[in-house]
Design a protein around this motif. Sequence first.
Motif, mmCIF file in Angstrom:
data_model
loop_
_atom_site.group_PDB
_atom_site.id
_atom_site.type_symbol
_atom_site.label_atom_id
_atom_site.label_comp_id
_atom_site.label_asym_id
_atom_site.label_seq_id
_atom_site.Cartn_x
_atom_site.Cartn_y
_atom_site.Cartn_z
ATOM 1 N N LYS A 374 0.681 -1.215 -0.121
ATOM 2 C CA LYS A 374 0.159 0.051 0.118
ATOM 3 C C LYS A 374 0.853 1.422 0.000
ATOM 4 N N LYS A 377 -2.223 4.999 3.500
ATOM 5 C CA LYS A 377 -3.074 4.631 4.601
ATOM 6 C C LYS A 377 -4.626 4.336 3.984
ATOM 7 N N GLU A 378 -5.167 3.375 4.657
ATOM 8 C CA GLU A 378 -6.524 3.018 4.328
ATOM 9 C C GLU A 378 -7.413 3.929 4.963
ATOM 10 N N ASN A 379 -8.624 4.305 4.139
ATOM 11 C CA ASN A 379 -9.716 4.971 4.910
ATOM 12 C C ASN A 379 -10.725 4.083 5.768
ATOM 13 N N PRO A 418 -5.831 10.805 1.460
ATOM 14 C CA PRO A 418 -4.489 10.525 1.838
ATOM 15 C C PRO A 418 -3.797 11.759 2.070
#
Length: 611
Positions: A374, A377-379, A418
Motif C-alpha cells: 500500500k 493509509k486505508e480510509n 490521503p
Amino acid sequence: MNFLKNFFAIFLICLVVTICGKMIFAFYLFPDITISQKLYAIFFGYKFDLATSATIAFVATLLEFNKKTMVLLASVLIIIIFGIQVADTMYFYDSGRHISYEIRDATNDASGLLSVAFSQHTWLFVCSILAITVIFILSFFTFNKTLNVEKFNKFYIFKKILIILISIFFIRGMFQHIPLNPWQSSKITDPNLSLISLNGAYNLIYTNLKTKNELKQTKKYITEDENNSIKNLYGEIKDYKPMLNKAPNIVMFFLESWSGVHLKSYGGDFQTTPNFDSLLTKSIRPKAMIANGHRTTEGVFATLTSSQNPLGKSIAKTNLQNYEYETLIDLLKKYEKYSSVFFQGTNKDTSGTGALVQSLGFEKSYGKHNVSKKIFKENSWGVQDKDLYNFALEKLENMSQPFIIGLNGATTHDIVIPKEVELINFTNDEELNLKLNTFYYSDKWMYEFVEQVKKIYPNTIFVFLADHCGGGLPNSNFLNYMIPFAIYSEALEPKKIDSYISQRDIAPTLVDIVLGDYKKISPFFTGKSILRENNFFADYYHNGVLGVVKDNIAIEIIEDKMSCYDVSNFKEIPITCPKNSSFIANQIKSFTNVNQDLLFKGEIKEFAKYR
C-alpha cells in the motif's frame, strides 16, 4: 397492580425516547420539509412507536422477579432502541432508505462504520453518545423508583396473560384486522413523510424477525393487459453487425458511489472527474444511466443478469441467491473461455459482495485484506483506489486472455483524502469539498490504470459505471439513482444517444460487442443493446416509489397516483404528466410484476417469451 405499573412505566419512557429518535431522523435528514409536516408525519406513525415500546416493555418485564435485573435490562433496551434510530439516520443519509437486513453485516465492518459515523456525522455522533448516557441514567433511576418486584402467586399466570394480550394489541397495530407492517407508513401518501412516520427501530426488528434470510415478494401492482404492455416496451431491433474481430479483454469499473450529481458531464457544478469526462467524448454512452439499486450487490446483480433486483432489496445472503442465473460472465466463459476476477477495495464480505459475484460467475474475488502493498493509509472502509489498481495489475499478469475483471474501489466510499495528495479547493463547504476530492483522485487513479492496461493489453475495452449513488444527495428520487456510464475502446467508434438507460442494458450491449447477436445468445435479458435499439426505459424503486425514465420524462408511481418530472437537463423539474403517462405507467408496472414473479420463482430466463 404492580404488573401493569411495571409494564406501562417502561412502555411510556420507551415511547418518549423513540419519538425523540424520530425527531432526530426528521430534522437531520429533511431540512426542506416544514416543521408542521415533520411533526405530522412523526405522530402519523404512532403505531410503530407503540409497537416498539410494547415489545421493549414486554421483554423487560419477563424478569420482574428480580428488580435490579429488570431495571438494568429495561434501561439497556431503551438505549439500544435509541442507538438503532440514530444509526438508522446515518445509514439513511448514505443509502436513502431505512436500515433492515443490512444490519446482519455490521460485524464485518464495525470499526469502519464507527469511523464513518464519527468522521461524517461528528456532531450527531457526539450528541448521541451524550444523549444515550443521559437516557440511561434517567431511565435507570426512574425505573429504580417506579418498578416493583412481581411475586409468583395464584394470580400470576392471569396477570402475565393480560400483559401478553396488551403487548399483542400494540404490536399488531391496535384496532386493525392485519398485523402492523412497515409498508403501512405509505398510507400518508407523501413518500418523504412516509419515511419519517416509520420508526427505524421497528423496521429493523420487523424485517429481521419476519424475513430472516428469506425475502418475500412485494405486493403486485394493478395492471391492464400485462403481456402486450410489456411487448410494447420492446420495438424493432436493427440487424446485428460484428464489431470486433477478436474477443477483447474487458475491464468493468463499478465506480463506488459515483453519483451523477457530482460529475460535470451530468449537470454537476464542479469539474471533479476531468479524465472520465474526457473519455466520455470518445465512448459509447447514453445521456446518463439509472441505477437499479442502492447497494453494490444490487448494482452488480442488475448489471450482470440484466434483471431487476427484488424491489428495494438485494438477493445477497438470501434464498434468492441460491437460484441459478446465466449471467454476462457465464456467457463470456461459455463462448470465449474468459477468465474472471473481481477486485474490491473494501472487505470482500461486506454485504456479501464477494460471495455474490462468485455465484454470478466470477472465478475469484479479492478484498482489502488481500492487498498487502500500500502507498496510502486505508480510509474507514478499505484501501485507496490507487492501491487496489496496483494490486489488480499484479494479478493480471497471471490471468489468461481474454479476461474480464470487475473493480469496486473504496476511495469514494468515504471522505478521507490521503495526506500525501494535494487537497483541491472546489467549495468552502468542508465536508462537500472532501467528498469532491475523493471523486477527483478516484478519477485520476482510474485513468492511470486505464493507460497502464492499454499499454500492456491493447485489445481491451473499458466499461465505466457506478455501482450506485452515494449519500448526501438532493431530496430527489431520480437524482438518487442517476449514475455515469460509458464503454470506451480505441477499437470502437464513439456513439451517443439522447436517452437515459438502465444498468440492465449493459449486459446485452456487451454481448453484442463481444460475442454476437444478444437476441440469439441471451434472449432472456430484460435490457436493450445501446448499439442497435431505441425506445429505452430505465426503472428504479425507492422507498415505495416506482419510477421510470423514458423520453427524458421521469414518471413516479405510488399505488394509483403519478408525479411527472422533466429530467432533460439532469434536474428533476415537476411538470404536468403527458397524455401517455398512464400508458407508460401501466407498462412499467406490468414489467415489474413479471420481473418480480420470475425472480422469486428462480425463472428469470423465462422473460424471453414476454419480449
